[in-house]
Structure formats: C-alpha cells, structure tokens
Scaffold this motif. Structure first.
Motif, PDB file in Angstrom:
ATOM      1  N   PRO A  11       0.815  -1.210   0.000  1.00 16.09           N
ATOM      2  CA  PRO A  11       0.000   0.000   0.000  1.00 16.09           C
ATOM      3  C   PRO A  11       0.853   1.267   0.000  1.00 16.09           C
ATOM      4  CG  PRO A  11      -0.063  -1.060   2.148  1.00 16.09           C
ATOM      5  CD  PRO A  11       0.692  -1.971   1.237  1.00 16.09           C
ATOM      6  N   VAL A  12       0.332   2.314  -0.606  1.00 17.26           N
ATOM      7  CA  VAL A  12       1.018   3.595  -0.660  1.00 17.26           C
ATOM      8  C   VAL A  12       0.807   4.309   0.676  1.00 17.26           C
ATOM      9  CG1 VAL A  12       1.148   5.812  -1.840  1.00 17.26           C
ATOM     10  CG2 VAL A  12       0.668   3.731  -3.151  1.00 17.26           C
ATOM     11  N   LEU A  13       1.903   4.614   1.355  1.00 17.67           N
ATOM     12  CA  LEU A  13       1.826   5.245   2.669  1.00 17.67           C
ATOM     13  C   LEU A  13       1.352   6.695   2.560  1.00 17.67           C
ATOM     14  CD1 LEU A  13       5.085   3.845   4.267  1.00 17.67           C
ATOM     15  CD2 LEU A  13       2.767   2.954   4.435  1.00 17.67           C
ATOM     16  N   GLY A  14       0.793   7.185   3.639  1.00 19.22           N
ATOM     17  CA  GLY A  14       0.331   8.561   3.685  1.00 19.22           C
ATOM     18  C   GLY A  14      -1.072   8.767   3.161  1.00 19.22           C
ATOM     19  N   GLN A  15      -1.726   7.689   2.733  1.00 15.51           N
ATOM     20  CA  GLN A  15      -3.087   7.831   2.235  1.00 15.51           C
ATOM     21  C   GLN A  15      -4.037   8.214   3.350  1.00 15.51           C
ATOM     22  OE1 GLN A  15      -4.621   5.124  -0.847  1.00 15.51           O
ATOM     23  NE2 GLN A  15      -2.891   3.878  -0.203  1.00 15.51           N
ATOM     24  N   ARG A  16      -5.048   8.985   2.991  1.00 15.10           N
ATOM     25  CA  ARG A  16      -6.059   9.441   3.937  1.00 15.10           C
ATOM     26  C   ARG A  16      -7.414   9.214   3.287  1.00 15.10           C
ATOM     27  NH1 ARG A  16      -5.818  13.250   8.040  1.00 15.10           N
ATOM     28  NH2 ARG A  16      -7.765  14.364   8.398  1.00 15.10           N
ATOM     29  N   ARG A  17      -8.273   8.477   3.966  1.00 14.37           N
ATOM     30  CA  ARG A  17      -9.626   8.222   3.459  1.00 14.37           C
ATOM     31  C   ARG A  17     -10.636   8.800   4.435  1.00 14.37           C
ATOM     32  NH1 ARG A  17      -9.379   3.949  -0.362  1.00 14.37           N
ATOM     33  NH2 ARG A  17      -7.378   4.256  -1.368  1.00 14.37           N
ATOM     34  N   ARG A  18     -11.663   9.430   3.905  1.00 19.43           N
ATOM     35  CA  ARG A  18     -12.641  10.150   4.718  1.00 19.43           C
ATOM     36  C   ARG A  18     -14.047   9.674   4.383  1.00 19.43           C
ATOM     37  NH1 ARG A  18     -14.782  15.328   3.089  1.00 19.43           N
ATOM     38  NH2 ARG A  18     -15.825  16.294   4.839  1.00 19.43           N
ATOM     39  N   TYR A  19     -14.831   9.440   5.428  1.00 21.23           N
ATOM     40  CA  TYR A  19     -16.236   9.057   5.284  1.00 21.23           C
ATOM     41  C   TYR A  19     -17.072  10.060   6.064  1.00 21.23           C
ATOM     42  CZ  TYR A  19     -20.553   6.400   5.701  1.00 21.23           C
ATOM     43  OH  TYR A  19     -21.869   6.013   5.657  1.00 21.23           O
ATOM     44  N   VAL A  20     -18.050  10.683   5.405  1.00 20.31           N
ATOM     45  CA  VAL A  20     -18.959  11.620   6.054  1.00 20.31           C
ATOM     46  C   VAL A  20     -20.231  10.850   6.387  1.00 20.31           C
ATOM     47  CG1 VAL A  20     -20.265  13.759   5.809  1.00 20.31           C
ATOM     48  CG2 VAL A  20     -17.965  13.576   4.811  1.00 20.31           C
ATOM     49  N   PHE A  21     -20.600  10.868   7.661  1.00 24.19           N
ATOM     50  CA  PHE A  21     -21.762  10.117   8.111  1.00 24.19           C
ATOM     51  C   PHE A  21     -23.058  10.784   7.684  1.00 24.19           C
ATOM     52  CE2 PHE A  21     -18.538   8.569  11.020  1.00 24.19           C
ATOM     53  CZ  PHE A  21     -18.813   7.220  11.057  1.00 24.19           C
ATOM     54  N   GLY A  22     -23.996   9.958   7.250  1.00 23.11           N
ATOM     55  CA  GLY A  22     -25.357  10.402   6.989  1.00 23.11           C
ATOM     56  C   GLY A  22     -26.213  10.000   8.171  1.00 23.11           C
ATOM     57  N   PRO A  23     -27.514  10.162   8.038  1.00 22.34           N
ATOM     58  CA  PRO A  23     -28.396   9.784   9.144  1.00 22.34           C
ATOM     59  C   PRO A  23     -28.517   8.262   9.274  1.00 22.34           C
ATOM     60  CG  PRO A  23     -29.676  10.552   7.267  1.00 22.34           C
ATOM     61  CD  PRO A  23     -28.231  10.761   6.925  1.00 22.34           C
ATOM     62  N   GLY A  24     -28.570   7.797  10.516  1.00 26.42           N
ATOM     63  CA  GLY A  24     -28.829   6.378  10.803  1.00 26.42           C
ATOM     64  C   GLY A  24     -27.696   5.441  10.439  1.00 26.42           C
ATOM     65  N   GLY A  25     -27.619   4.325  11.154  1.00 30.89           N
ATOM     66  CA  GLY A  25     -26.688   3.246  10.855  1.00 30.89           C
ATOM     67  C   GLY A  25     -25.233   3.617  10.931  1.00 30.89           C
ATOM     68  N   GLN A  26     -24.871   4.532  11.816  1.00 31.34           N
ATOM     69  CA  GLN A  26     -23.497   5.023  11.827  1.00 31.34           C
ATOM     70  C   GLN A  26     -22.464   3.958  12.144  1.00 31.34           C
ATOM     71  OE1 GLN A  26     -25.843   6.979  13.697  1.00 31.34           O
ATOM     72  NE2 GLN A  26     -25.732   8.985  12.783  1.00 31.34           N
ATOM     73  N   VAL A  27     -22.707   3.128  13.140  1.00 27.31           N
ATOM     74  CA  VAL A  27     -21.696   2.137  13.530  1.00 27.31           C
ATOM     75  C   VAL A  27     -21.476   1.150  12.385  1.00 27.31           C
ATOM     76  CG1 VAL A  27     -21.127   0.268  15.121  1.00 27.31           C
ATOM     77  CG2 VAL A  27     -22.128   2.382  16.003  1.00 27.31           C
TER      78      VAL A  27
END
Length: 149
Positions: A11-27
């Motif tokens: 894997p390429v180091l330093g990668q950043r992945r982001r998830y923005v939560f919507g309503p419901g089912g967060q876990v």
C-alpha cells in the motif's frame, strides 16, 4: 475505491480516506467503510488488524453517538507503522475511560477496549468539534514495528 492505492511493494503510505456520516446506521456504515479501506490498502488479509480496526471504529463511533451528538466524519490514515483512526463529532466533552473499570458492570468498556487494541489514542479539540483518534500498529509484513520499512 481503486486499485491505484497500492504498488507492487504494498500500500502507498500517507493515504487518507474520509467518510462523512449520513443519518442512521453510523456504527455499521463506519465498520463497512473501514473494511473496504483496509481491503483497498491490501491490509484486510491480516485478520487481527482488520478486526482491531473495525472494533475501534465501532467503539469510537458509538461513543460519538452516545456522548458527542453523533459522528460527523471517520478518517483513516495509513502511516509507515500504523493505521490511524479518527472520529469527529460536535461534542464538547473530553472522553475518559470509566474508572474504576469493572468488567462486570454494563457499559463503560469502550475506551478500555480502544486502549488495549491501539498503540496510542487521544483527543484533538477545535472550536465546536473534537476528534477522538487511535492508532493500530501495522503487522511486520506491512512495515509495522518489526518490519524493515
């Protein structure tokens, strides 16, 4: 997610992945996102790392739901020795492990679990928000503490 996040060496180091939560089912959605990211980074084959990251995500997202007004974002960062997990929320409290910890009492185990599974964890504060973070060591084959990377 594309396969461009890996090279022949891993894997390429330093990668950043982001998830923005919507309503419901967060876990559940947070765990699913983490599993997909680890798969994309080629780290899902390490069952212990995969389970630890998903459990920490569950605990931090649950805490954001219970104490932080709900999670806003989940961020995963691939470092040379660890995967960093960050859960952002709008809560103004600072999470602390329940003390004294009693394994026979319900609730209050989340941060103890995070502390046992991570190499470090903490809280970053900003006006109107906070991020609770934890780092999970990479296995030796992926450049972790016992590796050569």
């Amino acid at each position: 997610m594309s396969s461009s996040s890996q090279t022949a060496e891993g894997p390429v180091l330093g990668q950043r992945r982001r998830y923005v939560f919507g309503p419901g089912g967060q876990v559940g959605s947070g765990r699913e996102f983490a599993a997909k990211v680890l798969l994309d980074w080629g780290l899902a084959c390490d069952e212990l790392l995969d389970e630890d990251v998903r459990l920490i995500v569950s605990e931090l997202v649950s805490n954001a739901c219970l104490h932080g007004g709900g999670p806003r974002e989940l961020v995963l960062v691939l470092n040379d020795r660890s995967v960093r997990i960050e859960v952002l929320d709008a809560g103004d409290g600072v999470p602390e492990p329940r003390s004294p910890h009693s394994s026979s009492r319900p609730g209050g185990h989340g941060l103890h679990i995070v502390g046992r599974l991570s190499t470090a964890w903490g809280v970053l504060r900003a006006p109107g928000a906070k991020a609770v973070w934890a780092e999970v060591a990479l296995p030796a084959a992926a450049g972790g503490p016992s590796g050569t990377a």
